[in-house]
Design an enzyme around this catalytic site. Structure first.
Site, PDB file in Angstrom:
ATOM      1  CE  LYS A 170      -1.892   2.934   2.230  1.00 29.84           C
ATOM      2  NZ  LYS A 170      -1.573   4.321   1.819  1.00 29.84           N
ATOM      3  CD  GLU A 246      12.831   4.037   8.431  1.00 29.44           C
ATOM      4  OE1 GLU A 246      12.818   4.989   9.250  1.00 29.44           O
ATOM      5  OE2 GLU A 246      12.802   4.175   7.204  1.00 29.44           O
ATOM      6  CB  CYS A 280      13.076   8.719   8.928  1.00 28.43           C
ATOM      7  SG  CYS A 280      11.500   8.426   8.169  1.00 28.43           S
ATOM      8  CD  GLU A 377      10.331  12.629  12.035  1.00 21.84           C
ATOM      9  OE1 GLU A 377       9.234  12.187  12.429  1.00 21.84           O
ATOM     10  OE2 GLU A 377      11.098  11.992  11.301  1.00 21.84           O
TER      11      GLU A 377
HETATM   12  C1  SIN Z   1      13.622   7.511   5.274  1.00 20.06           C
HETATM   13  O1  SIN Z   1      13.611   8.717   5.357  1.00 20.06           O
HETATM   14  O2  SIN Z   1      12.733   6.834   5.792  1.00 20.06           O
HETATM   15  C2  SIN Z   1      14.676   6.755   4.525  1.00 20.06           C
HETATM   16  C3  SIN Z   1      15.921   7.478   4.325  1.00 20.06           C
HETATM   17  C4  SIN Z   1      17.008   6.632   3.690  1.00 20.06           C
HETATM   18  O3  SIN Z   1      16.829   5.451   3.385  1.00 20.06           O
HETATM   19  O4  SIN Z   1      18.079   7.166   3.491  1.00 20.06           O
END
Ligand code: SIN
Length: 476
Positions: A170, A246, A280, A377
């Site tokens: 998804k 993640e 992230c 964040e």
């Molecule tokens: C992400 O922002 O979730 C992944 C970043 C990355 O794989 O470098």
């Protein structure tokens, strides 16, 4: 060269469906089928029927198909990069980089698929043998984000398919087109249709519930916010579905007084402003020793003031739009809050209504650890600089967060490097490096940043079950 419209032709709808818009200007890019819970249930049933035959194929045969998928991705690199830019907004140069990054996971797991080894353990009993047999977990699902619309799919699909699992994806509602293009290429490479399906949907919560509630789905891999990850964890409890999560991060980027300042600035630019700060692992809090602050801030501010903001397809663009208006409003609110609390603009300016979905790149000094911008964040192109006095204070601030994904440290002191390797609470650290991602290393976090690891030789284990077998009657 294939254009992205040719690649997507079987999926494009004239009217209705899920409309995908260019985040830079709101223009319609394309519309594709919008899958509801019923279509997802049908896809689960088809995957359940198809998975055993896929699992029974020799690993070498699955690996050859993955290798062909990898080659097709690279053969269509430009079309995929344009699609990723059109729907996510990231600069084309970054999208091109993402295509290579996405393909690298398929290549890597084509190799790893052939190395799923069982074990024979020394038996504690005469006449008995102890074996550990590894098997695919079965049908799996992935819920993927918009910030890496290609790579976050291949990082999950590569190990799943390599291990012999089926996978339903998804994709984020904002970025289903890159995902569908990947699906088309996977099927062209020989992955059976029911074994790998992409299911775009505007009903994210309902689809997530169906995936978690289904006893057929034995593993769910999610990349996205910590808040959604917690909901999925609760829902997955009902079926004890295995999870890889993640989730969010609040990476500290620590610059010590002995750092190579030019290298730290280069790393900061790469880590903070990649994808307009929407990753992230982005540096979220810059912790800078007071003796290094002046030089670091002056050089960072000069580079940030020279950045070009624009449409991702325009030549020279370094900062594209944020994904939507809500994202911009959130970043703007964090900057306004910090300025009201005493921070200062060292580069850039505050967002104005005319900027639309673009947020100018900014450097803020005088940030303190209790400000919202240091606790949430940011997910935008804002470097928030916090001054520290010594290593103990830097480590305390760095760890004072529920997150634990990435960290970055600039120092030339080997003893300090080893100390921080032990003391920083996170899953990944870049020492004197601002970009850490690669298919060969385990990607993932601790604390509220997630569960499990993706990529590397560990990544495929997330899609495998271990079966202990005791063989009696083996007397010589
Ligand atoms: C992400 O922002 O979730 C992944 C970043 C990355 O794989 O470098």
């Amino acid at each position: 060269m294939t254009c992205w419209k040719d690649l997507l032709s079987p999926y494009l709808m004239g009217t209705g469906g899920l409309a995908v818009r260019d985040p830079a200007n709101g223009e319609l890019v394309a519309a594709v089928a919008d899958h509801g819970p019923r279509e997802v249930e049908a896809a689960i049933a088809a995957a359940e029927a198809a998975q055993p035959e896929w699992a029974e194929r020799p690993a070498k045969a699955r690996a050859a198909i993955l290798r062909d998928w990898h080659d097709l991705i690279l053969a269509h690199a430009e079309a995929l990069a344009q699609l990723a830019t059109l729907e996510s907004g990231k600069p084309l140069a970054e999208s091109r980089g993402e295509v290579g990054y996405a393909a690298s996971f398929i290549e890597w797991f084509a190799e790893q698929a052939k190395r799923v080894n069982g074990e024979i353990l020394p038996s504690p009993w005469p006449g008995k043998r102890v074996l550990v047999h590894k098997q695919p977990v079965g049908v799996t699902a992935a819920i993927t984000p918009w910030n890496f619309p290609l790579a976050m799919i291949t990082r999950k699909a590569g190990p799943a398919l390599g291990a012999g699992c089926a996978m339903l994806v998804k994709p984020a509602e904002a970025t289903p087109l890159s995902a569908l293009a990947l699906e088309r290429l996977a099927h062209r490479a020989g992955v059976p249709e029911a074994v790998f399906r992409v299911l775009p949907s505007s009903a994210a919560a309902a689809v997530g519930s169906v995936l978690c509630a289904s006893p057929v789905i034995r593993k769910l891999s999610f990349t996205g916010s910590t808040a959604v990850g917690k909901v999925l964890m609760q829902q997955a409890a009902a079926t004890v579905t295995r999870l890889s999560l993640e989730l969010g991060g609040s990476a500290p980027f620590i610059v010590f007084e002995d750092a190579d300042i030019d290298a730290a600035v280069a790393g900061a630019l790469a880590s903070k402003y990649r994808n307009a700060g929407q990753t992230c692992v982005c540096a979220n809090r810059f912790l800078v020793h007071h003796a290094a602050e002046r030089a670091f801030v002056d050089r960072l501010a000069a580079a940030v003031n020279a950045m070009t903001m624009g449409h991702g397809l325009a030549p020279g663009t370094q900062i594209g739009p944020l994904i939507d208006r809500r994202a911009v409003e959130n970043v703007h609110a964090l900057v306004a809050d910090a300025l009201a609390a005493g921070a200062t603009l060292a580069a850039g300016r505050e967002w104005q209504a005319d900027d639309g979905s673009f947020h100018p790149p900014v450097v803020l000094t005088g940030v303190t650890p209790h400000m919202r911008i240091a606790r949430e964040e940011i997910f935008g192109p804002v470097a928030a600089i916090i001054r520290f006095a010594d290593e103990a204070e830097a480590v305390a601030i760095a760890n004072d967060t529920p997150y634990g994904l990435a960290a970055y440290v600039y120092t030339r002191d080997p003893a300090r490097t080893w100390r921080l390797m032990d003391r920083l609470e996170c899953g990944m650290i870049g020492f004197n490096e601002g970009i850490i991602s690669t298919e060969i290393a385990p990607f993932g976090g601790i604390k509220e940043s997630g569960l499990g690891r993706e990529g590397s030789h560990h990544g495929i284990e997330e899609y495998l079950e271990m079966k202990y077998c005791l063989l009696g009657g083996m007397e010589r």
